[in-house]
Design a protein around this motif. Sequence first.
Motif, PDB file in Angstrom:
ATOM      1  N   LYS A 120      88.634 -29.072 101.509  1.00  0.00           N
ATOM      2  CA  LYS A 120      87.610 -28.324 102.234  1.00  0.00           C
ATOM      3  C   LYS A 120      86.492 -29.248 102.733  1.00  0.00           C
ATOM      4  CE  LYS A 120      84.352 -24.518 101.706  1.00  0.00           C
ATOM      5  NZ  LYS A 120      83.763 -23.534 100.792  1.00  0.00           N
ATOM      6  N   SER A 121      86.016 -30.149 101.878  1.00  0.00           N
ATOM      7  CA  SER A 121      84.892 -31.011 102.265  1.00  0.00           C
ATOM      8  C   SER A 121      85.303 -32.038 103.317  1.00  0.00           C
ATOM      9  CB  SER A 121      84.275 -31.698 101.042  1.00  0.00           C
ATOM     10  OG  SER A 121      85.178 -32.574 100.418  1.00  0.00           O
ATOM     11  N   ILE A 122      86.536 -32.546 103.249  1.00  0.00           N
ATOM     12  CA  ILE A 122      86.950 -33.536 104.248  1.00  0.00           C
ATOM     13  C   ILE A 122      87.225 -32.864 105.598  1.00  0.00           C
ATOM     14  CG2 ILE A 122      89.440 -33.659 103.757  1.00  0.00           C
ATOM     15  CD1 ILE A 122      89.075 -36.774 104.034  1.00  0.00           C
ATOM     16  N   LEU A 123      87.801 -31.657 105.569  1.00  0.00           N
ATOM     17  CA  LEU A 123      88.031 -30.929 106.824  1.00  0.00           C
ATOM     18  C   LEU A 123      86.719 -30.522 107.469  1.00  0.00           C
ATOM     19  CD1 LEU A 123      91.153 -28.734 105.958  1.00  0.00           C
ATOM     20  CD2 LEU A 123      91.051 -30.726 107.472  1.00  0.00           C
ATOM     21  N   SER A 124      85.742 -30.178 106.663  1.00  0.00           N
ATOM     22  CA  SER A 124      84.420 -29.822 107.188  1.00  0.00           C
ATOM     23  C   SER A 124      83.778 -31.015 107.893  1.00  0.00           C
ATOM     24  CB  SER A 124      83.525 -29.338 106.037  1.00  0.00           C
ATOM     25  OG  SER A 124      82.221 -29.117 106.492  1.00  0.00           O
ATOM     26  N   LYS A 130      89.828 -30.757 113.261  1.00  0.00           N
ATOM     27  CA  LYS A 130      90.269 -30.022 112.071  1.00  0.00           C
ATOM     28  C   LYS A 130      91.717 -29.539 112.189  1.00  0.00           C
ATOM     29  CE  LYS A 130      88.976 -26.202 109.064  1.00  0.00           C
ATOM     30  NZ  LYS A 130      87.958 -25.192 108.775  1.00  0.00           N
ATOM     31  N   LYS A 131      92.084 -29.007 113.347  1.00  0.00           N
ATOM     32  CA  LYS A 131      93.433 -28.476 113.538  1.00  0.00           C
ATOM     33  C   LYS A 131      94.479 -29.580 113.381  1.00  0.00           C
ATOM     34  CE  LYS A 131      94.178 -25.286 116.707  1.00  0.00           C
ATOM     35  NZ  LYS A 131      94.386 -24.653 118.034  1.00  0.00           N
ATOM     36  N   ILE A 137      98.061 -33.116 107.271  1.00  0.00           N
ATOM     37  CA  ILE A 137      98.118 -32.948 105.813  1.00  0.00           C
ATOM     38  C   ILE A 137      99.395 -32.197 105.418  1.00  0.00           C
ATOM     39  CG2 ILE A 137      97.030 -31.823 103.821  1.00  0.00           C
ATOM     40  CD1 ILE A 137      94.293 -32.395 105.225  1.00  0.00           C
ATOM     41  N   LYS A 138      99.687 -31.096 106.135  1.00  0.00           N
ATOM     42  CA  LYS A 138     100.891 -30.309 105.834  1.00  0.00           C
ATOM     43  C   LYS A 138     102.162 -31.099 106.117  1.00  0.00           C
ATOM     44  CE  LYS A 138      99.345 -25.567 106.273  1.00  0.00           C
ATOM     45  NZ  LYS A 138      99.411 -24.333 107.061  1.00  0.00           N
ATOM     46  N   LYS A 139     102.218 -31.731 107.293  1.00  0.00           N
ATOM     47  CA  LYS A 139     103.419 -32.466 107.710  1.00  0.00           C
ATOM     48  C   LYS A 139     103.758 -33.584 106.731  1.00  0.00           C
ATOM     49  CE  LYS A 139     105.269 -35.290 111.438  1.00  0.00           C
ATOM     50  NZ  LYS A 139     104.981 -35.979 112.688  1.00  0.00           N
ATOM     51  N   ASN A 140     102.724 -34.251 106.208  1.00  0.00           N
ATOM     52  CA  ASN A 140     102.930 -35.379 105.296  1.00  0.00           C
ATOM     53  C   ASN A 140     102.864 -34.978 103.832  1.00  0.00           C
ATOM     54  OD1 ASN A 140     103.107 -37.936 107.061  1.00  0.00           O
ATOM     55  ND2 ASN A 140     101.485 -36.702 107.988  1.00  0.00           N
ATOM     56  N   ASP A 141     102.753 -33.669 103.585  1.00  0.00           N
ATOM     57  CA  ASP A 141     102.739 -33.123 102.219  1.00  0.00           C
ATOM     58  C   ASP A 141     101.760 -33.885 101.320  1.00  0.00           C
ATOM     59  OD1 ASP A 141     103.546 -31.270 100.322  1.00  0.00           O
ATOM     60  OD2 ASP A 141     105.153 -32.561  99.563  1.00  0.00           O
ATOM     61  N   LEU A 142     100.528 -34.071 101.824  1.00  0.00           N
ATOM     62  CA  LEU A 142      99.520 -34.815 101.068  1.00  0.00           C
ATOM     63  C   LEU A 142      98.926 -33.941  99.973  1.00  0.00           C
ATOM     64  CD1 LEU A 142      97.663 -36.677 103.963  1.00  0.00           C
ATOM     65  CD2 LEU A 142      99.529 -37.502 102.527  1.00  0.00           C
ATOM     66  N   ASP A 143      98.911 -34.467  98.774  1.00  0.00           N
ATOM     67  CA  ASP A 143      98.361 -33.749  97.629  1.00  0.00           C
ATOM     68  C   ASP A 143      96.980 -34.310  97.310  1.00  0.00           C
ATOM     69  OD1 ASP A 143      97.741 -32.511  95.234  1.00  0.00           O
ATOM     70  OD2 ASP A 143      99.775 -32.678  94.444  1.00  0.00           O
ATOM     71  N   LEU A 144      95.959 -33.573  97.700  1.00  0.00           N
ATOM     72  CA  LEU A 144      94.588 -34.037  97.510  1.00  0.00           C
ATOM     73  C   LEU A 144      94.092 -33.838  96.081  1.00  0.00           C
ATOM     74  CD1 LEU A 144      94.761 -33.285 100.728  1.00  0.00           C
ATOM     75  CD2 LEU A 144      92.364 -33.832 100.560  1.00  0.00           C
ATOM     76  N   LYS A 154      94.924 -41.868 104.023  1.00  0.00           N
ATOM     77  CA  LYS A 154      95.822 -41.495 105.122  1.00  0.00           C
ATOM     78  C   LYS A 154      95.130 -40.572 106.122  1.00  0.00           C
ATOM     79  CE  LYS A 154     100.131 -42.232 102.641  1.00  0.00           C
ATOM     80  NZ  LYS A 154     101.230 -41.629 101.895  1.00  0.00           N
ATOM     81  N   ILE A 155      94.353 -39.633 105.621  1.00  0.00           N
ATOM     82  CA  ILE A 155      93.650 -38.691 106.499  1.00  0.00           C
ATOM     83  C   ILE A 155      92.623 -39.412 107.365  1.00  0.00           C
ATOM     84  CG2 ILE A 155      92.005 -36.757 106.525  1.00  0.00           C
ATOM     85  CD1 ILE A 155      93.515 -35.748 103.951  1.00  0.00           C
ATOM     86  N   VAL A 156      91.829 -40.278 106.758  1.00  0.00           N
ATOM     87  CA  VAL A 156      90.789 -40.997 107.500  1.00  0.00           C
ATOM     88  C   VAL A 156      91.423 -41.943 108.527  1.00  0.00           C
ATOM     89  CG1 VAL A 156      88.949 -42.719 107.268  1.00  0.00           C
ATOM     90  CG2 VAL A 156      88.998 -40.747 105.749  1.00  0.00           C
ATOM     91  N   THR A 157      92.497 -42.598 108.157  1.00  0.00           N
ATOM     92  CA  THR A 157      93.201 -43.484 109.086  1.00  0.00           C
ATOM     93  C   THR A 157      93.732 -42.684 110.281  1.00  0.00           C
ATOM     94  OG1 THR A 157      93.855 -44.913 107.243  1.00  0.00           O
ATOM     95  CG2 THR A 157      95.073 -45.182 109.302  1.00  0.00           C
ATOM     96  N   TYR A 158      94.337 -41.554 110.003  1.00  0.00           N
ATOM     97  CA  TYR A 158      94.858 -40.686 111.065  1.00  0.00           C
ATOM     98  C   TYR A 158      93.721 -40.190 111.962  1.00  0.00           C
ATOM     99  CZ  TYR A 158      96.971 -36.626 113.321  1.00  0.00           C
ATOM    100  OH  TYR A 158      97.402 -35.710 114.247  1.00  0.00           O
ATOM    101  N   TYR A 159      92.651 -39.716 111.349  1.00  0.00           N
ATOM    102  CA  TYR A 159      91.500 -39.208 112.106  1.00  0.00           C
ATOM    103  C   TYR A 159      90.904 -40.297 112.996  1.00  0.00           C
ATOM    104  CZ  TYR A 159      86.808 -37.576 113.157  1.00  0.00           C
ATOM    105  OH  TYR A 159      85.648 -37.234 113.810  1.00  0.00           O
ATOM    106  N   ASP A 160      90.778 -41.495 112.467  1.00  0.00           N
ATOM    107  CA  ASP A 160      90.212 -42.600 113.244  1.00  0.00           C
ATOM    108  C   ASP A 160      91.084 -42.883 114.461  1.00  0.00           C
ATOM    109  OD1 ASP A 160      88.179 -44.459 113.720  1.00  0.00           O
ATOM    110  OD2 ASP A 160      89.237 -46.053 112.655  1.00  0.00           O
TER     111      ASP A 160
END
Length: 171
Positions: A120-124, A130-131, A137-144, A154-160
């Motif tokens: 929630k905090s990283i998506l915010s 966000k979409k 996250i879903k496609k890569n089955d990331l477990d936060l 992985k999320i920050v790298t993708y977002y960048d």
Amino acid sequence: FYNNMLYENVLLLYDVVKEELLTQAPDRTHIIELNEKKISWFKIADQAFVKLNHDSTGNEILRSGFYAVLYSGSISLYKKVEKTIREKSSISIGINKYVVENDEYFIRKNDLYFKVKNKKSILSLLKDHKKEVTKFIKKNDLDLRKNKEDAFTKIVTYYDGLSNKNFKTVN
């Protein structure tokens, strides 16, 4: 990087409990604690650490100290590891000491630092994509919950990558 000079191939030890960076004296007879005010960054076993100073301009307060650099780009991800020694006493065992570890994650975005704890905090924080991030996250089955460090990295790298793709230069 100590006192504005780069020293290479120096044996370093980082005491996480005391937040001290240590090295051997040149004669190798004793250990020296380096002055933390003169340390900008250091590397141990390919893990970079930077000295970040207190910052209260973001949503969360960033305490001064050494932070592991997990990702560095137009946004950056840092990990702060804190270890404290606790004592528990009992009549039968005596004094029992144990270490409690607490990991915190921070993202630097637009020169402000934000603490991220969960999905929630990283998506915010990354709400402008966000979409796309949610799909990633879903496609890569990331477990936060089980592996925050790997998932956040992985999320920050993708977002960048998404953010830089949308950046257009003006000729």
